[in-house]
Design a protein around this motif. Structure first.
Motif, PDB file in Angstrom:
ATOM      1  N   ALA A 156      44.978  37.080  47.366  1.00  0.00           N
ATOM      2  CA  ALA A 156      44.318  38.351  47.050  1.00  0.00           C
ATOM      3  C   ALA A 156      43.937  39.120  48.302  1.00  0.00           C
ATOM      4  CB  ALA A 156      43.077  38.088  46.200  1.00  0.00           C
ATOM      5  N   ALA A 177      42.736  35.540  37.706  1.00  0.00           N
ATOM      6  CA  ALA A 177      42.068  36.643  37.018  1.00  0.00           C
ATOM      7  C   ALA A 177      40.899  37.183  37.834  1.00  0.00           C
ATOM      8  CB  ALA A 177      41.580  36.171  35.650  1.00  0.00           C
ATOM      9  N   GLY A 180      42.333  38.862  41.044  1.00  0.00           N
ATOM     10  CA  GLY A 180      43.237  39.987  40.844  1.00  0.00           C
ATOM     11  C   GLY A 180      44.640  39.779  41.370  1.00  0.00           C
ATOM     12  N   ALA A 363      35.349  39.742  33.976  1.00  0.00           N
ATOM     13  CA  ALA A 363      35.551  39.710  35.417  1.00  0.00           C
ATOM     14  C   ALA A 363      34.744  38.570  36.034  1.00  0.00           C
ATOM     15  CB  ALA A 363      35.152  41.045  36.030  1.00  0.00           C
ATOM     16  N   HIS A 389      49.061  34.883  34.418  1.00  0.00           N
ATOM     17  CA  HIS A 389      48.006  35.898  34.410  1.00  0.00           C
ATOM     18  C   HIS A 389      48.531  37.179  35.042  1.00  0.00           C
ATOM     19  CE1 HIS A 389      44.279  38.056  34.696  1.00  0.00           C
ATOM     20  NE2 HIS A 389      44.597  38.344  35.938  1.00  0.00           N
ATOM     21  N   PRO A 391      47.194  40.755  36.474  1.00  0.00           N
ATOM     22  CA  PRO A 391      46.087  41.653  36.814  1.00  0.00           C
ATOM     23  C   PRO A 391      46.431  43.076  36.373  1.00  0.00           C
ATOM     24  CG  PRO A 391      47.363  41.121  38.775  1.00  0.00           C
ATOM     25  CD  PRO A 391      47.930  40.287  37.659  1.00  0.00           C
ATOM     26  N   ARG A 394      40.589  47.389  37.204  1.00  0.00           N
ATOM     27  CA  ARG A 394      39.291  47.013  37.779  1.00  0.00           C
ATOM     28  C   ARG A 394      38.184  47.505  36.854  1.00  0.00           C
ATOM     29  NH1 ARG A 394      39.437  46.427  43.568  1.00  0.00           N
ATOM     30  NH2 ARG A 394      41.549  45.729  44.133  1.00  0.00           N
ATOM     31  N   PRO A 400      38.501  42.783  39.508  1.00  0.00           N
ATOM     32  CA  PRO A 400      39.745  42.761  38.730  1.00  0.00           C
ATOM     33  C   PRO A 400      39.547  42.263  37.293  1.00  0.00           C
ATOM     34  CG  PRO A 400      40.041  41.706  40.877  1.00  0.00           C
ATOM     35  CD  PRO A 400      38.575  41.885  40.686  1.00  0.00           C
ATOM     36  N   GLY A 402      42.227  41.364  33.804  1.00  0.00           N
ATOM     37  CA  GLY A 402      43.601  41.288  33.322  1.00  0.00           C
ATOM     38  C   GLY A 402      43.707  40.421  32.094  1.00  0.00           C
ATOM     39  N   HIS A 423      54.185  43.678  32.777  1.00  0.00           N
ATOM     40  CA  HIS A 423      53.329  44.052  33.899  1.00  0.00           C
ATOM     41  C   HIS A 423      53.669  45.445  34.423  1.00  0.00           C
ATOM     42  CE1 HIS A 423      51.198  42.738  37.854  1.00  0.00           C
ATOM     43  NE2 HIS A 423      50.340  43.132  36.974  1.00  0.00           N
ATOM     44  N   ARG A 427      50.168  48.044  34.173  1.00  0.00           N
ATOM     45  CA  ARG A 427      49.290  48.281  35.323  1.00  0.00           C
ATOM     46  C   ARG A 427      48.830  49.736  35.329  1.00  0.00           C
ATOM     47  NH1 ARG A 427      52.646  45.473  40.148  1.00  0.00           N
ATOM     48  NH2 ARG A 427      54.349  46.185  38.832  1.00  0.00           N
TER      49      ARG A 427
END
Length: 428
Positions: A156, A177, A180, A363, A389, A391, A394, A400, A402, A423, A427
């Protein structure tokens, strides 16, 4: 679009440049080491780094043929994987300065494919719940999750493009998760576990973290030997099962909002989205997972329980004491019940290609004394199903949020192809 700095490159993009000799492994490794030097004192993602050895490996790769799919890619290795050239402490003072005689099989496979092991990432104590020093890169007052806390945080924070992790309850999906990043837990049994500290053989799975689905697919292809994982594209209508699970009432507003936005966005596309009806007794899987894990951990860690009890955390001691008192016949019945459940849940995939379900209650929670609840992961871990997972967004605090996709046992390549497609659409 801003050109990413070297240490910010995703694994798949960097691998292409390295294979074409348009990027030197030494330059990429040096950039990642500089990032570690600048950030690790704050994030505490790595427990041990050997910069000299990593740079030497990178130079050797630059001066030789392309080794494999991970040629020149810096890799973080969770500190429950044995390594001969780096200490392996399993997150415990019991094994301080321990040097195994051999690398874990998964580490060897990554090295054979050209990966450069940058260092060992922080794990919770024996990959259970007692946290290590790692903080969440997005807010140092929040947990990064566990047990693969250092690996998720390192990816990350762009210290490495890839990192190895493990999951028995929720130790890949949950930290992915909270931090993120994309986390991939393969199907049970797809990755050989030799040389990785075992907790529960019935559920332990080796996987990893990357910035995108193609990144973890690259790592997964090396770990499993299944090159179909690299074909991350899905054609035709995708049958997505919407499975909030019986634990849905415990999802907070952030997860509920992400769910609503995701399901609405998917419904606007050509994909087929249908609600999943799980068996009424599905909720029993939570306790079943806990019972199987508790019984097997108490026996897997028998040496530590008997010889180093005073060095173990109170929560681990409590679990080991509870597990060693459990009846073996009851455990055999639990394993049989698990096998029956795996057959029952497999029937869902006659109607759905993948299941969309929460990864976490919300989160990353505030505080560093705990690593969060694996509530939404336990059942899938018990069933041994592959999971990714994703992401997505936010929350108002910049943390993050997801969701995860779950696939059919053994069909990891289909799961990853679906995850890539979904994905790209979700996003925001």
């Amino acid at each position: 679009m801003t050109t990413p700095k070297l240490h910010e490159l995703g694994a798949a993009q960097a691998a292409t440049l390295l294979a074409r000799r348009e990027l030197k492994a030494e330059d990429l490794v040096r950039a990642c080491l500089e990032r570690v030097a600048a950030r690790n004192d704050d994030i505490h993602a790595f427990v041990h780094i050997d910069a000299v050895a990593a740079l030497a490996q990178a130079r050797a790769l630059d001066n030789g043929p392309v080794r494999g799919p991970l040629h020149g890619l810096p890799l973080g290795v969770k500190d429950i994987f044995d390594t001969t050239d780096l200490p392996t402490a399993y997150g415990s003072a019991v094994y301080a300065h321990h040097r195994p005689a051999a690398d874990a099989a998964s580490v060897t496979l990554c090295r054979e494919a050209g990966a450069v092991v940058l260092g060992k990432t922080v794990t919770t104590e024996f990959a259970y719940f007692a946290p290590g020093p790692t903080v969440n890169p997005h807010n140092a007052l929040h947990t990064p999750g566990g047990s693969s806390s250092g690996s998720a945080a390192a990816v990350a924070d762009h210290m490495v493009p890839l990192a190895l992790g493990t999951q028995t309850a929720g130790s890949i999906i949950r930290p992915a998760a909270y931090c993120g990043v994309v986390g991939y837990k393969p199907s049970l049994g797809r990755v050989v576990g030799a040389g990785v500290k075992s907790l529960s053989p019935a559920m332990d799975v080796i996987g990893g973290f990357g910035q995108g689905v193609r990144d973890v697919a690259l790592l997964g292809a090396v770990l499993t030997g299944d090159l179909r994982l690299l074909e991350a594209h899905e054609h035709g209508t995708l049958r997505i099962g919407l499975c909030p699970s019986p634990s849905w009432p415990q999802a907070d507003a952030d997860t509920q909002k992400a769910w609503e936005q995701a399901t609405q966005a998917l419904a606007r596309n050509s994909d087929s989205c249908q609600d999943v009806t799980v068996p009424q007794d599905f909720g029993e899987l939570m306790q079943l997972q806990k019972d199987v894990m508790t019984f097997e951990m108490a026996r897997s860690l028998s040496f530590e329980r008997l010889r180093h009890r005073e060095a173990l955390s109170p929560q681990l001691v409590a679990l080991l004491d509870a597990g060693i008192s459990m009846d073996g016949a009851a455990h055999a019945a639990n394993l049989q019940r698990t096998a029956e459940w795996r057959l029952r849940i497999d029937a869902l995939f006659e109607r759905h290609d993948v299941l969309l379900t929460p990864s976490t209650m919300g989160a990353a929670p505030a505080g560093l004394a705990a690593t969060g609840d694996p509530l939404f992961c336990r059942s899938w871990s018990l069933l041994g199903l592959p999971a990714v997972h994703l992401p997505l967004t936010r929350n108002a605090r910049g943390l993050p949020v997801g969701l995860q996709l779950v696939g059919r046992m053994g069909e990891d390549h289909k799961l990853l192809a679906a995850a890539q497609r979904i994905h790209e659409r979700l996003r925001y």
